[in-house]
Write a protein that holds these residues in place. Structure first.
Motif, PDB file in Angstrom:
ATOM      1  N   LEU A 143     -41.965 -15.397  37.598  1.00 22.25           N
ATOM      2  CA  LEU A 143     -43.342 -15.341  38.096  1.00 22.25           C
ATOM      3  C   LEU A 143     -43.353 -14.291  39.209  1.00 22.25           C
ATOM      4  O   LEU A 143     -42.694 -14.465  40.236  1.00 22.25           O
ATOM      5  N   ARG A 144     -44.075 -13.191  38.972  1.00 19.29           N
ATOM      6  CA  ARG A 144     -44.086 -12.077  39.934  1.00 19.29           C
ATOM      7  C   ARG A 144     -45.560 -11.719  40.173  1.00 19.29           C
ATOM      8  O   ARG A 144     -46.126 -10.878  39.487  1.00 19.29           O
ATOM      9  N   VAL A 145     -46.162 -12.415  41.097  1.00 20.46           N
ATOM     10  CA  VAL A 145     -47.609 -12.279  41.272  1.00 20.46           C
ATOM     11  C   VAL A 145     -47.957 -12.071  42.739  1.00 20.46           C
ATOM     12  O   VAL A 145     -47.248 -12.526  43.632  1.00 20.46           O
ATOM     13  N   ASN A 146     -49.044 -11.368  42.991  1.00 20.25           N
ATOM     14  CA  ASN A 146     -49.539 -11.143  44.352  1.00 20.25           C
ATOM     15  C   ASN A 146     -50.938 -10.520  44.274  1.00 20.25           C
ATOM     16  O   ASN A 146     -51.425 -10.237  43.171  1.00 20.25           O
ATOM     17  N   LEU A 147     -51.552 -10.278  45.414  1.00 22.75           N
ATOM     18  CA  LEU A 147     -52.856  -9.617  45.426  1.00 22.75           C
ATOM     19  C   LEU A 147     -52.617  -8.125  45.654  1.00 22.75           C
ATOM     20  O   LEU A 147     -52.212  -7.728  46.729  1.00 22.75           O
ATOM     21  N   LEU A 207     -53.823 -10.228  40.751  1.00 20.16           N
ATOM     22  CA  LEU A 207     -55.019 -10.951  41.215  1.00 20.16           C
ATOM     23  C   LEU A 207     -54.669 -12.364  41.661  1.00 20.16           C
ATOM     24  O   LEU A 207     -55.474 -13.279  41.509  1.00 20.16           O
ATOM     25  N   SER A 208     -53.471 -12.517  42.205  1.00 19.99           N
ATOM     26  CA  SER A 208     -53.054 -13.848  42.637  1.00 19.99           C
ATOM     27  C   SER A 208     -53.365 -14.007  44.136  1.00 19.99           C
ATOM     28  O   SER A 208     -53.096 -13.094  44.926  1.00 19.99           O
ATOM     29  N   PRO A 209     -53.883 -15.146  44.533  1.00 23.41           N
ATOM     30  CA  PRO A 209     -54.199 -15.337  45.963  1.00 23.41           C
ATOM     31  C   PRO A 209     -52.940 -15.430  46.825  1.00 23.41           C
ATOM     32  O   PRO A 209     -52.981 -15.203  48.028  1.00 23.41           O
TER      33      PRO A 209
END
Ligand SMILES: NC(=O)c1ccc[n+]([C@@H]2O[C@H](COP(=O)([O-])OP(=O)(O)OC[C@H]3O[C@@H](n4cnc5c(N)ncnc54)[C@H](O)[C@@H]3O)[C@@H](O)[C@H]2O)c1
Length: 362
Positions: free
Chosen positions: A179-183, A249-251
């Motif tokens: 899981l590699r998520v961010n804004l 588009l991850s908070p």
């Protein structure tokens, strides 16, 4: 004179005088770099080259005057230029670091190789596998090195996980799930897959040591015409499966990877400072009796431990290794071929996304 001899760093440029500036360098070898691109990532490359025992930055090039002003302020001793050709054609420079947007990599790397320079190039290597193949072939013909900046391979975490897989501690691999998520950071020229997935793809390539047989990917565009949320599934030989979720588009920022093996399982949370890598002695064993009703399932729930990780900055280790490879005429493990394998996976993922999640065979 053969190509091989022409391109030995020590033979190629007899006009280069190695000044006695670095008496600690017992081999007397010093690789002189030109760096092209001083935007977001370039300063990290210059900082980590600066002060290496086997490398030196002679010139930094950027076509933005404000970027060059930042270079002059931080490093008064480094020359600056707004013209890449000044680096690419310089007889003083042995290796070029290309830290510019992806769509510029091929042309700059090609010119660098044609001018007899070794190439350190950012991930992803190129915009297409055809470009990557051409550069790999050109470098081989000229006996020059290409290193693709798959930075994570040099982190303490990945080096430890590789040690655990190589030594058989994890047992046969079952899956890699990341899981590699961010804004943000939104890129104008590439999708979230081309921006973030190269990290996981290069790590998988390094750990699993096999190329995927097929890829399924889905994704969606919401803001500026490129996918900003995407999911990839990769099928490797021996039933190894991998999944990557990349998202701009991850908070919240999450960098968590699970790696399941037959004997042990790893949870790697790259955002914590302590116990980034945890190894769990957990697993499931199924023994079958006579019929399907006789399946015996036993769960193993043993200890968890967090191995000690090396704390050195990954880019420092990587750039020192690159200069060492050039000096010793050795092929780096994160070479152009490794970059090409990652670009092939990215292309297949893109094709699958276009076909709304169809299986694409490699
Ligand atoms: N390894 C990593 O972890 C990591 C992290 C971030 C970025 N990157 C990669 O680094 C590369 C650059 O990304 P960035 O975020 O620094 O981009 P950026 O847009 O912030 O910086 C690029 C710089 O290159 C300059 N430039 C562009 N074309 C040029 C040319 N032809 N000649 C001279 N200068 C030129 C621009 O003026 C800009 O200053 C990308 O390939 C990206 O994927 C890698």
């Amino acid at each position: 004179m053969s190509d091989l001899m022409v391109n030995q760093p020590s033979l190629l440029k007899p006009q280069i005088h190695i000044p006695p500036l670095f008496p600690q360098d017992s081999r007397g070898d010093m690789i002189r770099f030109g760096v092209i691109g001083y935007g977001y990532w370039g300063p990290n490359i210059v900082r980590n080259l600066h002060g290496q025992k086997n490398a030196q930055v002679l010139t930094v090039c950027d076509n933005s005057p404000s970027a060059l002003a930042r270079v002059r302020k931080a490093y008064p001793g480094i020359q600056t230029s707004s013209e890449p050709l000044e680096i690419l054609r310089s007889t003083e420079i042995d290796a070029v670091a290309i830290i510019t947007p992806v769509w510029t990599h091929y042309e700059l790397a090609k010119m660098a190789l044609e001018n007899g320079k070794h190439v350190f190039v950012e991930k992803p290597f190129t915009s297409s596998s055809a470009q990557a193949e051409e550069l790999v072939e050109l470098a081989a013909r000229k006996n020059l090195s290409i290193m693709v900046d798959h930075t994570f391979l040099f982190t303490g975490a990945v080096r430890k996980i590789r040690e655990l897989t190589d030594s058989g501690v994890l047992g046969d691999l079952y899956y890699y799930d990341s899981l590699r998520v961010n804004l943000g950071l939104f890129q104008h020229d590439v999708s979230v897959i081309w921006d973030l997935a190269p990290h996981d793809l290069s790590i998988m390539d390094h750990l699993i040591k096999a190329e995927p047989e097929a890829i399924v990917a889905t994704g969606e565009k919401h803001l500026n015409g490129v996918e900003d949320v995407a999911y990839m599934t990769l099928y490797f030989p021996r039933n190894v499966i991998a999944h990557i979720n990349v998202n701009w588009l991850s908070p919240v920022k999450i960098r968590t990877t699970l790696i399941g093996g037959q004997k042990k399982m790893v949870v790697w949370n790259d955002l914590v400072s302590d116990e980034k890598v945890r190894v769990y002695d957990k697993g499931v064993q199924i023994t079958s009796g006579e019929g399907i009703r006789d399946l015996l399932v036993s769960y193993r729930s043993g200890d968890m431990w967090a191995p000690q990780l090396e704390q050195v900055e990954a880019l420092h280790v990587e750039l020192e290794y690159f200069a060492d490879c050039i000096i010793a005429n050795k092929v780096p493990f994160n070479d152009g071929q490794a970059g090409l394998r990652v670009v092939r996976m990215l292309e297949a993922a893109e094709e699958s996304i276009r076909k709304k999640g169809e299986l694409v065979r490699l």
